[in-house]
Design an enzyme around this catalytic site. Sequence first.
Site, PDB file in Angstrom:
ATOM      1  CD  GLU A  32      -3.233 -17.346  16.878  1.00  0.00           C
ATOM      2  OE1 GLU A  32      -3.705 -16.288  17.323  1.00  0.00           O
ATOM      3  OE2 GLU A  32      -2.472 -17.389  15.903  1.00  0.00           O
ATOM      4  CE1 TYR A 115      -6.718 -13.940  14.696  1.00  0.00           C
ATOM      5  CE2 TYR A 115      -6.566 -14.868  16.905  1.00  0.00           C
ATOM      6  CZ  TYR A 115      -5.959 -14.423  15.736  1.00  0.00           C
ATOM      7  OH  TYR A 115      -4.607 -14.488  15.617  1.00  0.00           O
ATOM      8  CG  ASP A 133      -6.077  -9.536  13.672  1.00  0.00           C
ATOM      9  OD1 ASP A 133      -6.290  -9.206  12.497  1.00  0.00           O
ATOM     10  OD2 ASP A 133      -5.032  -9.234  14.276  1.00  0.00           O
ATOM     11  CB  CYS A 187      -2.241  -0.281   8.539  1.00  0.00           C
ATOM     12  SG  CYS A 187      -3.788   0.575   8.158  1.00  0.00           S
ATOM     13  CB  CYS A 194       0.802   6.157   4.757  1.00  0.00           C
ATOM     14  SG  CYS A 194      -0.690   6.175   5.774  1.00  0.00           S
ATOM     15  CB  CYS A 197       1.538   1.259   3.611  1.00  0.00           C
ATOM     16  SG  CYS A 197       0.157   0.160   3.211  1.00  0.00           S
ATOM     17  CB  CYS A 203      -4.756   3.357   1.097  1.00  0.00           C
ATOM     18  SG  CYS A 203      -5.602   3.568   2.673  1.00  0.00           S
TER      19      CYS A 203
END
Length: 286
Positions: A32, A115, A133, A187, A194, A197, A203
């Site tokens: 991280e 985060y 994030d 995305c 899309c 997705c 959306c």
Amino acid sequence: MQQDIIDWFETEGRDLPWRQPGFTPWGSLVSEFMLQQTPVARVIPRLNDWLKRWPTPAALAASPAGDAVRAWDNLGYPRRALWLHACAVAIVDKHNGEVPSDVDQLLELPGVGPYTARAIAVFAFGAHEPVVDTNIRRVIARHTLGNADQGPPRTSQDLADMSALLPSPELSPAFNAGMMELGALVCTAKKPQCEKCPISGTCAWKNAGYPDHVGAKKNVQKKYEGSDRQARGAVMAVLRAADNTVTSTELEECWPDSAQLGRAVSGLLRDGLIELVADDSYQLPA
DNA sequence: CATACGTGGGT
DNA sequence: TACCCAAGTAT
């Protein structure tokens, strides 16, 4: 919607090192840190080397901070290496050498913010927390809010927006990871895919016909070429490459603008990324 | 809350 | 080429 994300993540999610079974909380913490503002592809090789050399917080805490800064190499934002080393020391001193699982305890560690604390709690320990994030903020901006992009962070509101979407606790890690992965692979900031997705049908941004962004825009990055940041980077590169100390005369060869070089050196000293040693020489922190 | 803080790859 | 962007944090 939550289950669609989780199902998509199971089939389309990448097989990244930190998603392997048995990956340790310390490995999660290191990954991280490296992933903060840094692309996955640049992190993976450095992460593998790092964990091989320092497989536990105690191992890193036993090395000089300068070794961590040198091993960080050109990942960028080298104070992350300093903070990571300080994390290792704090974990040994205050947590018996084990990465804490509690968000509030994680937040007390240097370099761990909203985060990173939640990412570790959720991905390493299975906590039921919202991970926010830039990817998740973008997915929420588009799918939920109907806006073209995420705009500048509003941490409190962002956490509330993601909290409102969380599924049942046992599904929280997969949902958080899936939302992040969706933002990273589908995305995306430019040219979202899309047609790939799993939640494009609901959306708000797509259904409104992809309207232009409304509201505050992301802060623009300043130019890097010729910047103080580049000067700092040049100094750090010289120090990393040196076996021991570097004289101020040698540093003058790495940057033409002496005023800028002076700011870089004093800033790096203040940040603890370099140390002044006797006879006008510098070194990485001991 | 805006800004400083690295570095490199994609378009 | 120049600009955008990348699993943020500290001040």
